[in-house]
Design a protein around this motif. Structure first.
Motif, short mmCIF file in Angstrom:
data_model
loop_
_atom_site.label_atom_id
_atom_site.label_comp_id
_atom_site.label_asym_id
_atom_site.label_seq_id
_atom_site.Cartn_x
_atom_site.Cartn_y
_atom_site.Cartn_z
N GLU A 1 0.81 -1.13 0.19
CA GLU A 1 0.01 -0.01 -0.04
C GLU A 1 0.82 1.24 -0.08
O GLU A 1 0.33 2.23 -0.61
N VAL A 2 1.92 1.10 0.67
CA VAL A 2 3.05 2.26 0.49
C VAL A 2 3.35 2.52 -0.71
O VAL A 2 3.49 3.60 -1.04
N ILE A 3 3.69 1.79 -1.43
CA ILE A 3 4.30 1.93 -2.85
C ILE A 3 2.87 2.37 -3.60
O ILE A 3 3.19 3.37 -4.25
N LEU B 1 3.16 6.14 -5.22
CA LEU B 1 2.92 6.13 -6.72
C LEU B 1 1.87 7.13 -7.03
O LEU B 1 2.00 7.76 -8.23
N ALA B 2 0.61 7.04 -6.32
CA ALA B 2 -0.52 7.67 -6.66
C ALA B 2 -0.17 9.16 -6.50
O ALA B 2 -0.79 10.06 -7.29
N THR C 1 12.99 9.27 -2.46
CA THR C 1 12.83 10.00 -1.10
C THR C 1 11.58 9.89 -0.78
O THR C 1 11.39 9.36 0.64
N ALA C 2 10.69 9.74 -1.56
CA ALA C 2 9.42 9.47 -1.08
C ALA C 2 8.93 8.01 -0.66
O ALA C 2 8.37 7.83 0.27
N LEU C 3 9.54 7.16 -1.42
CA LEU C 3 9.61 5.81 -0.98
C LEU C 3 10.13 5.43 0.43
O LEU C 3 9.59 4.72 1.25
N LEU C 4 11.55 6.10 0.58
CA LEU C 4 12.09 6.00 1.78
C LEU C 4 11.44 6.56 3.02
O LEU C 4 11.41 6.02 4.16
N THR C 5 10.70 7.81 2.77
CA THR C 5 10.09 8.48 3.72
C THR C 5 9.04 7.86 4.47
O THR C 5 8.75 7.47 5.51
N GLU D 1 7.13 -2.68 -12.92
CA GLU D 1 6.01 -2.21 -13.71
C GLU D 1 5.97 -0.73 -13.78
O GLU D 1 5.96 -0.17 -14.83
N VAL D 2 6.15 -0.27 -12.48
CA VAL D 2 6.17 1.32 -12.42
C VAL D 2 7.44 2.20 -13.08
O VAL D 2 7.22 3.20 -13.65
N ILE D 3 8.69 1.48 -12.80
CA ILE D 3 9.77 2.36 -13.20
C ILE D 3 9.93 1.92 -14.74
O ILE D 3 10.53 2.85 -15.45
#
Lengths: 204, 204
Positions: free
Chosen positions: A74-76, A80-81, A89-93, A139-141
């Motif tokens: 869900e964090v991913i 991504l949304a 940075t957003a993923l790590l935070t 898929e996302v990258i």
């Protein structure tokens, strides 16, 4: 095999971890209804009263399991949304603020213990990380070598989890959340984007 | 406490792993002479004949333990002695060719199992990675934020070990050694050097 762990007297935090691990396996394999408090406690090698003691109810145990199993995905999705300018940075935070909750680290410790030994727990962890997290990231990258880049990114995130939260190696265990994000973001960014920077999506 | 694991029937590869873990602890805590084949086998919860079966002798077990405990530090020392132009690629190449030996992965699996649970094994792993590896790396890379950069580099190496060798997550488990080095080198390079490239030592 159900009682193969019963000979090893568990400490208090191991009881909780083992109930989460046993609950995870039984909910995934038998479904919520057929996995009983007794069968889970038996597999964990503890008295079934421990389920109520630690989680209030079977539903409370399910929430704890889902926290561990589902939230990282869900964090991913949530990150991504927002289409952040700096995905690393957003993923790590997001990950650090989640993992800094003690019960999440305990859950990962339980899952990792499962993952190290052979058996259904091992396959569960493999499939969860491999399919739900790495495949989603790939898929996302997108782009050239996306699979290898997603794998490198997953290695970085897993290594952060292992060194800071499970093994608590210094100095990474004592850095603040912000310092961890700053220390790891450049490496994660390169893993996600490849060594030649690609145009990045901007905030809307 | 010595027999706390005896109730869990070990499989063949667990016997070897547990002897390495018990041997590691006893050699470190009691020294080679006072750690006997019997005391190590007892702590591992297996018959003492298993030491000869798996390692030939107590000395053979010590070699297996040292392989696991010492070689990664030697790898860093050997790589640094060559002053490679690209430290990240040299470290990864050395580590992957070492870790691709099955007995090393098995040893790390045993140590990681120790590291996850509380107790002397946990502290041993913490101290070994923290003092011998991260501190050594910090000393070598030097400069601003060296501790945080060494920590990020250690997280990347640990994450590679965890995802490829212990959990065997796809796709990183099936990449060739060269592909792994290529996928992880840019991230490790950034961790070692910081986000602004610094002058790097050249080959002599």
């Amino acid at each position: 095999m159900v009682n193969s762990r019963a000979g090893r007297p568990p400490g208090p935090s191991q009881v909780r971890d083992r109930l989460i691990a046993a609950g995870t396996r039984q909910f995934m394999e038998r479904g919520y209804d057929r996995a009983t408090v007794r069968s889970i406690a038996q597999e964990a090698g503890v008295d079934h009263a421990m389920v109520n003691y630690w989680f209030g109810s079977k539903e409370g145990l399910l929430r704890a399991v889902m926290d561990v199993l589902i939230t990282p995905g869900e964090v991913i999705d949530r990150v991504l949304a927002r289409r952040p300018a700096d995905l690393a940075t957003a993923l790590l935070t997001a990950a650090v603020s989640l993992w800094d909750r003690p019960e999440v680290a305990a859950g990962f410790r339980a899952l990792l213990r499962e993952g190290i030994d052979e058996g259904p727990g091992h396959r569960l962890v493999q499939e969860y990380i491999g399919r739900r997290l790495v495949a989603r990231l790939e898929e996302v990258i997108g782009g050239r070598d996306a699979a290898a880049r997603a794998a490198a990114a997953a290695a970085i995130m897993s290594g952060l989890l292992l060194t800071r939260y499970v093994l608590r190696i210094e100095p990474i265990a004592r850095l603040s959340g912000d310092e961890v994000v700053r220390a790891c973001a450049p490496s994660l960014r390169i893993a996600l984007e490849g060594s030649r920077p690609r145009p990045r999506p901007r905030d809307a």
